[in-house]
Design a protein around this motif. Sequence first.
Motif, PDB file in Angstrom:
ATOM      1  N   ASN A 222       0.820  -1.217   0.000  1.00 52.69           N
ATOM      2  CA  ASN A 222       0.000   0.000   0.000  1.00 52.69           C
ATOM      3  C   ASN A 222       0.852   1.266   0.000  1.00 52.69           C
ATOM      4  N   ARG A 223       1.911   1.254   0.794  1.00 55.42           N
ATOM      5  CA  ARG A 223       2.747   2.458   0.883  1.00 55.42           C
ATOM      6  C   ARG A 223       3.408   2.768  -0.458  1.00 55.42           C
ATOM      7  N   TYR A 224       3.900   1.747  -1.125  1.00 53.61           N
ATOM      8  CA  TYR A 224       4.571   1.996  -2.401  1.00 53.61           C
ATOM      9  C   TYR A 224       3.589   2.314  -3.514  1.00 53.61           C
ATOM     10  N   LYS A 225       2.370   1.809  -3.429  1.00 54.52           N
ATOM     11  CA  LYS A 225       1.364   2.226  -4.404  1.00 54.52           C
ATOM     12  C   LYS A 225       1.031   3.705  -4.220  1.00 54.52           C
ATOM     13  N   ILE A 226       0.993   4.163  -2.970  1.00 54.37           N
ATOM     14  CA  ILE A 226       0.768   5.594  -2.726  1.00 54.37           C
ATOM     15  C   ILE A 226       1.919   6.415  -3.309  1.00 54.37           C
ATOM     16  N   TYR A 227       3.157   5.950  -3.109  1.00 53.99           N
ATOM     17  CA  TYR A 227       4.303   6.662  -3.672  1.00 53.99           C
ATOM     18  C   TYR A 227       4.168   6.798  -5.192  1.00 53.99           C
ATOM     19  N   VAL A 228       3.738   5.728  -5.831  1.00 54.47           N
ATOM     20  CA  VAL A 228       3.612   5.723  -7.291  1.00 54.47           C
ATOM     21  C   VAL A 228       2.570   6.744  -7.741  1.00 54.47           C
ATOM     22  N   TYR A 229       1.437   6.816  -7.035  1.00 52.22           N
ATOM     23  CA  TYR A 229       0.391   7.770  -7.420  1.00 52.22           C
ATOM     24  C   TYR A 229       0.805   9.210  -7.113  1.00 52.22           C
ATOM     25  N   VAL A 230       1.599   9.410  -6.080  1.00 51.30           N
ATOM     26  CA  VAL A 230       2.129  10.754  -5.801  1.00 51.30           C
ATOM     27  C   VAL A 230       3.036  11.197  -6.953  1.00 51.30           C
ATOM     28  N   LEU A 231       3.898  10.275  -7.418  1.00 48.15           N
ATOM     29  CA  LEU A 231       4.754  10.586  -8.564  1.00 48.15           C
ATOM     30  C   LEU A 231       3.914  10.917  -9.793  1.00 48.15           C
ATOM     31  N   MET A 232       2.839  10.158 -10.009  1.00 48.05           N
ATOM     32  CA  MET A 232       1.960  10.393 -11.148  1.00 48.05           C
ATOM     33  C   MET A 232       1.316  11.780 -11.056  1.00 48.05           C
ATOM     34  N   GLY A 233       0.847  12.128  -9.889  1.00 46.52           N
ATOM     35  CA  GLY A 233       0.230  13.438  -9.695  1.00 46.52           C
ATOM     36  C   GLY A 233       1.209  14.576  -9.915  1.00 46.52           C
ATOM     37  N   ALA A 234       2.438  14.407  -9.420  1.00 45.17           N
ATOM     38  CA  ALA A 234       3.453  15.446  -9.592  1.00 45.17           C
ATOM     39  C   ALA A 234       3.762  15.656 -11.073  1.00 45.17           C
ATOM     40  N   MET A 235       3.862  14.561 -11.824  1.00 47.53           N
ATOM     41  CA  MET A 235       4.154  14.686 -13.258  1.00 47.53           C
ATOM     42  C   MET A 235       2.966  15.281 -14.013  1.00 47.53           C
ATOM     43  N   ALA A 236       1.740  14.998 -13.569  1.00 46.70           N
ATOM     44  CA  ALA A 236       0.574  15.653 -14.173  1.00 46.70           C
ATOM     45  C   ALA A 236       0.594  17.150 -13.887  1.00 46.70           C
ATOM     46  N   GLY A 237       1.020  17.527 -12.668  1.00 44.13           N
ATOM     47  CA  GLY A 237       1.166  18.946 -12.344  1.00 44.13           C
ATOM     48  C   GLY A 237       2.212  19.620 -13.216  1.00 44.13           C
ATOM     49  N   LEU A 238       3.341  18.937 -13.446  1.00 42.72           N
ATOM     50  CA  LEU A 238       4.369  19.479 -14.335  1.00 42.72           C
ATOM     51  C   LEU A 238       3.820  19.641 -15.752  1.00 42.72           C
ATOM     52  N   ALA A 239       3.042  18.655 -16.203  1.00 38.08           N
ATOM     53  CA  ALA A 239       2.434  18.749 -17.536  1.00 38.08           C
ATOM     54  C   ALA A 239       1.471  19.935 -17.615  1.00 38.08           C
ATOM     55  N   GLY A 240       0.755  20.208 -16.525  1.00 36.51           N
ATOM     56  CA  GLY A 240      -0.123  21.373 -16.500  1.00 36.51           C
ATOM     57  C   GLY A 240       0.650  22.666 -16.661  1.00 36.51           C
ATOM     58  N   VAL A 241       1.808  22.765 -16.021  1.00 34.24           N
ATOM     59  CA  VAL A 241       2.665  23.949 -16.168  1.00 34.24           C
ATOM     60  C   VAL A 241       3.137  24.084 -17.609  1.00 34.24           C
ATOM     61  N   MET A 242       3.582  22.958 -18.196  1.00 34.83           N
ATOM     62  CA  MET A 242       4.075  22.969 -19.573  1.00 34.83           C
ATOM     63  C   MET A 242       2.965  23.334 -20.554  1.00 34.83           C
ATOM     64  N   LEU A 243       1.745  22.849 -20.287  1.00 35.25           N
ATOM     65  CA  LEU A 243       0.615  23.175 -21.155  1.00 35.25           C
ATOM     66  C   LEU A 243       0.288  24.663 -21.091  1.00 35.25           C
ATOM     67  N   ALA A 244       0.276  25.208 -19.877  1.00 35.76           N
ATOM     68  CA  ALA A 244      -0.007  26.633 -19.719  1.00 35.76           C
ATOM     69  C   ALA A 244       1.047  27.476 -20.432  1.00 35.76           C
ATOM     70  N   GLY A 245       2.307  27.056 -20.339  1.00 29.22           N
ATOM     71  CA  GLY A 245       3.364  27.791 -21.020  1.00 29.22           C
ATOM     72  C   GLY A 245       3.289  27.651 -22.528  1.00 29.22           C
ATOM     73  N   LYS A 246       2.928  26.466 -22.994  1.00 26.10           N
ATOM     74  CA  LYS A 246       2.843  26.234 -24.441  1.00 26.10           C
ATOM     75  C   LYS A 246       1.757  27.086 -25.087  1.00 26.10           C
ATOM     76  N   LEU A 247       0.597  27.159 -24.428  1.00 22.20           N
ATOM     77  CA  LEU A 247      -0.530  27.930 -24.968  1.00 22.20           C
ATOM     78  C   LEU A 247      -0.510  29.386 -24.527  1.00 22.20           C
ATOM     79  N   ASN A 248       0.282  29.683 -23.488  1.00 19.60           N
ATOM     80  CA  ASN A 248       0.262  30.995 -22.833  1.00 19.60           C
ATOM     81  C   ASN A 248      -1.148  31.342 -22.375  1.00 19.60           C
ATOM     82  N   ALA A 249      -1.900  30.315 -22.045  1.00 16.51           N
ATOM     83  CA  ALA A 249      -3.280  30.468 -21.570  1.00 16.51           C
ATOM     84  C   ALA A 249      -3.729  29.137 -21.000  1.00 16.51           C
ATOM     85  N   VAL A 250      -4.732  29.180 -20.142  1.00 18.31           N
ATOM     86  CA  VAL A 250      -5.277  27.940 -19.589  1.00 18.31           C
ATOM     87  C   VAL A 250      -6.716  28.190 -19.170  1.00 18.31           C
TER      88      VAL A 250
END
Length: 377
Positions: A222-250
Motif C-alpha cells: 500500500n505504501r509503495y502504491k501511494i508513492y507511485v500515485y504521488v509521482l503520477m500526480g506530480a508529473m501531471a502537475g508538471l504537464a499542467g505547467v508545460m501546457l499553460a506555457g505552451k498555450l500561454n493560456a489555460v
Amino acid sequence: MSAGAGGAPEAGLTLRERLEGWLALIGPMAMIAALLLLMAALEPARYFRLSNFDIILKDAALYMPMAMAMTIVIVTRGIDLSIGSVAALTAIVMGYMLKSYGFPWWVAVPLAIALGALCGLINGLIITKLRVPDLIGTLAMDLAYRGLALVLAKGIVLSRFPDEIVAIGRGQIPGFLPIPVVIGLSTIVMGYFIYTRTRLGRYAVAIGSNPEAAELTGVPVNRYKIYVYVLMGAMAGLAGVMLAGKLNAVQATSAPFFNLHVIAAVVVGGTSLFGGRGSMLGSLAGVLLLAMMINALVTLRIEFFWQSVASGAVIILSVAFYTWLQMKDRDGQGGLLAALRTPENRRLGRFILTILAIVAALFALGWLFAGETSAVR
C-alpha cells in the motif's frame, strides 16, 4: 547483467529471450518507420520540414513526464484516469497565483507540481485505504478535480503568463533542443533510473507481478502504491505547467484527452496493462509515435476527431498484440492463424459475421424504404 528496453536488469537469458525483451522498443520504432514511409509517399514536402519536426517534438514533450509516471503506475497493475483534470487544476491554481496574487514564477511552478502530488496522494489513499478499485477511484476523482477547476476558473481564461512560464512550454535553448523537450527527456531519464535502479522500481515490478506474494515477502504494498500515485500526480502537475506555457493560456476545460493519450503511448511502448512489465524507452517511443501520427493526420487535413479514433485503435491493437505474445509463450501456440482456427474461435467468427449481416441488412432496408430527407443543421 543487462537491461531490456528500459526495463529491469536481465541475467541468464538466451539471445531469443533478450530480443523479445527489446520488442517493446522495436514495435513502436517499426511503426514510426512505417509512418515515415507513408508520409514520404503522401506529403513529403510538408511533413519532413524541420519546423514540423520541432512541432512534433514539442507536442511529444508535453506527454513525456506523464508517460514516465504512468509506466510505473501500470506496472503496479494500477491506472490513473484523473491526470487530465489534475493538469488543468494545477495550471488554473498556478495561473491565479501568478495573475491575481503576484507570486513569483519560481514559487508558482513548484506549487503547481506539489499540488499535483497532493492530488496523487489523495488518489493513492482512496485506492489503498478505502479499497476503491484504481479505475473507479481515479475516474471519480477525475470528475472531482475537473469540478474544482471549473469552480475556481468561473469560465475565465487565464492568459499572458510571465516569459519564464512561456519558455517552459515552448522556449528554445539556442543551438540546442527546445526547453520542453529537455524537460520531457529529463523526466524519462529520471524514470529509467527509478525503474531500474531504485527500490520503488523493484517493488513496482513485484507488486504488479503478484501483489499477494509481494506482501508475504515483506513489501509494503500500500505504501509503495501511494508513492507511485504521488509521482503520477506530480508529473501531471508538471504537464499542467508545460501546457499553460505552451498555450500561454489555460482554462478549466483544458487537457480533456490527456489520460487516453498517455495510456495509449505507454501501452504501445510495451508496458503490460496486467502489470509486472514495463519499458521507459518503449514509453518514450510510444509518445513519439502518437505525436507523429497525430501530426500526420493534421498534415493530411483529416478531421480532429479522428485523432481519438486513432488513439483508441492503437490501444486495442497494442494490447491485443502483446497479450497474444504472452499467450503464445505460455501455451506454445504455433501462430496467429493457428489460434484463429480453433473450434471456439471459428464459432465466434460465425457469430460476428451474423451480427455484421444483421447490421448490413438493416442499413439496406433503411435505404430501400427511405423517405424524404432534410438538411442536418
